[in-house]
Design an enzyme around this catalytic site. Structure first.
Site, PDB file in Angstrom:
ATOM      1  N   GLN A 140      12.391  36.223   8.899  1.00 60.31           N
ATOM      2  CA  GLN A 140      13.230  37.290   9.423  1.00 60.31           C
ATOM      3  C   GLN A 140      13.752  36.936  10.810  1.00 60.31           C
ATOM      4  O   GLN A 140      13.113  36.224  11.562  1.00 60.31           O
ATOM      5  CB  GLN A 140      12.452  38.612   9.460  1.00 60.31           C
ATOM      6  CG  GLN A 140      12.172  39.157   8.079  1.00 60.31           C
ATOM      7  CD  GLN A 140      11.418  40.475   8.138  1.00 60.31           C
ATOM      8  OE1 GLN A 140      10.606  40.686   9.013  1.00 60.31           O
ATOM      9  NE2 GLN A 140      11.704  41.348   7.188  1.00 60.31           N
ATOM     10  N   ARG A 149       9.162  42.509  17.210  1.00 56.44           N
ATOM     11  CA  ARG A 149       8.336  42.045  16.099  1.00 56.44           C
ATOM     12  C   ARG A 149       9.178  42.020  14.839  1.00 56.44           C
ATOM     13  O   ARG A 149       9.948  42.931  14.576  1.00 56.44           O
ATOM     14  CB  ARG A 149       7.136  42.983  15.889  1.00 56.44           C
ATOM     15  CG  ARG A 149       6.192  42.534  14.782  1.00 56.44           C
ATOM     16  CD  ARG A 149       5.137  43.584  14.492  1.00 56.44           C
ATOM     17  NE  ARG A 149       5.692  44.788  13.917  1.00 56.44           N
ATOM     18  CZ  ARG A 149       6.070  44.926  12.658  1.00 56.44           C
ATOM     19  NH1 ARG A 149       5.958  43.931  11.802  1.00 56.44           N
ATOM     20  NH2 ARG A 149       6.577  46.075  12.231  1.00 56.44           N
ATOM     21  N   VAL A 150       9.025  40.943  14.093  1.00 52.68           N
ATOM     22  CA  VAL A 150       9.532  40.871  12.727  1.00 52.68           C
ATOM     23  C   VAL A 150       8.345  40.532  11.837  1.00 52.68           C
ATOM     24  O   VAL A 150       7.359  39.965  12.303  1.00 52.68           O
ATOM     25  CB  VAL A 150      10.678  39.842  12.569  1.00 52.68           C
ATOM     26  CG1 VAL A 150      11.936  40.313  13.285  1.00 52.68           C
ATOM     27  CG2 VAL A 150      10.273  38.471  13.058  1.00 52.68           C
ATOM     28  N   SER A 151       8.443  40.901  10.576  1.00 54.58           N
ATOM     29  CA  SER A 151       7.274  40.797   9.700  1.00 54.58           C
ATOM     30  C   SER A 151       6.980  39.392   9.212  1.00 54.58           C
ATOM     31  O   SER A 151       5.872  39.110   8.773  1.00 54.58           O
ATOM     32  CB  SER A 151       7.443  41.724   8.496  1.00 54.58           C
ATOM     33  OG  SER A 151       7.487  43.050   8.941  1.00 54.58           O
ATOM     34  N   SER A 152       7.955  38.500   9.249  1.00 51.78           N
ATOM     35  CA  SER A 152       7.706  37.155   8.740  1.00 51.78           C
ATOM     36  C   SER A 152       8.551  36.142   9.499  1.00 51.78           C
ATOM     37  O   SER A 152       9.505  36.500  10.189  1.00 51.78           O
ATOM     38  CB  SER A 152       8.032  37.079   7.243  1.00 51.78           C
ATOM     39  OG  SER A 152       9.422  37.205   7.048  1.00 51.78           O
TER      40      SER A 152
END
Length: 196
Positions: A15, A9-12
């Protein structure tokens, strides 16, 4: 032994997830079993995570790079950990924290240590999320104090706006017709007309 799945998972969308993906491939997770979300970790309402939960079966292994990639909400991380390990009966491996490998140390002491570490890391993940939000709010406030415009650049009014507005004010055309002529949304037209 069941299937291996990796959750990254990355926040945006901006990224890059390649560091996590490389770690999963190096660990031996098949590329087709790597599930990605480009979304905040504030909760578990993520499409990739929901897809992962449907796939995971008893005996499967879930690999994550670090606990904050799973999520950033203390209580929800603990609840998801319980669901994964107790209800789904899957194992979890956290690469950056070997103590959080549920395949090992299944005796009472090992479980206690893993639970303490999990709670501590979950707390740290949520605290970091709160700090991120605070830093964002402070950055926005500082930018506004400097006079920075933080929204989209306002759309320029076309040269024919004054004539179309006059026709609308005289009742010759509706706001929607005026907006169509100017190739804008009718709410934009009304906002422009009221600010003149």
């Amino acid at each position: 032994m069941g299937n291996q799945y990796a959750y990254i998972r990355v926040s945006s969308k901006e990224q890059n997830e390649e560091r996590q993906r490389a770690a999963m491939l190096e660990y031996g997770v098949p590329a087709k079993n790597i599930i990605l979300d480009k979304q905040s970790g504030k909760d578990f309402e993520r499409q990739g995570y929901k897809r992962l939960m449907k796939k995971l079966k008893r005996g499967d292994i879930l690999i994550i790079k670090s606990i904050d990639r799973l999520g950033r909400n203390y209580h929800e991380i603990l609840e998801q950990w319980r669901i994964l390990t107790k209800e789904k009966e899957a194992a979890i491996v956290v690469l950056d924290m070997p103590l959080l490998d549920t395949r090992q140390n299944r005796d009472l002491t090992g479980v206690l240590i893993a639970d303490i570490v999990l709670q501590l890391l979950s707390y740290v993940a949520e605290t970091e999320r709160k700090f991120i939000r605070q830093r964002q709010a402070e950055g926005i406030a500082a930018a506004r104090a400097r006079g920075a415009n933080l929204g989209r650049r306002p759309k320029d009014r076309p040269p024919e706006f004054a004539a179309v507005k006059a026709a609308w004010e005289n009742g010759e055309i509706s706001a929607r017709s005026a907006a169509r002529r100017l190739k804008i949304n009718h709410m934009t037209f009304k906002r422009w007309a009221s600010n003149c």
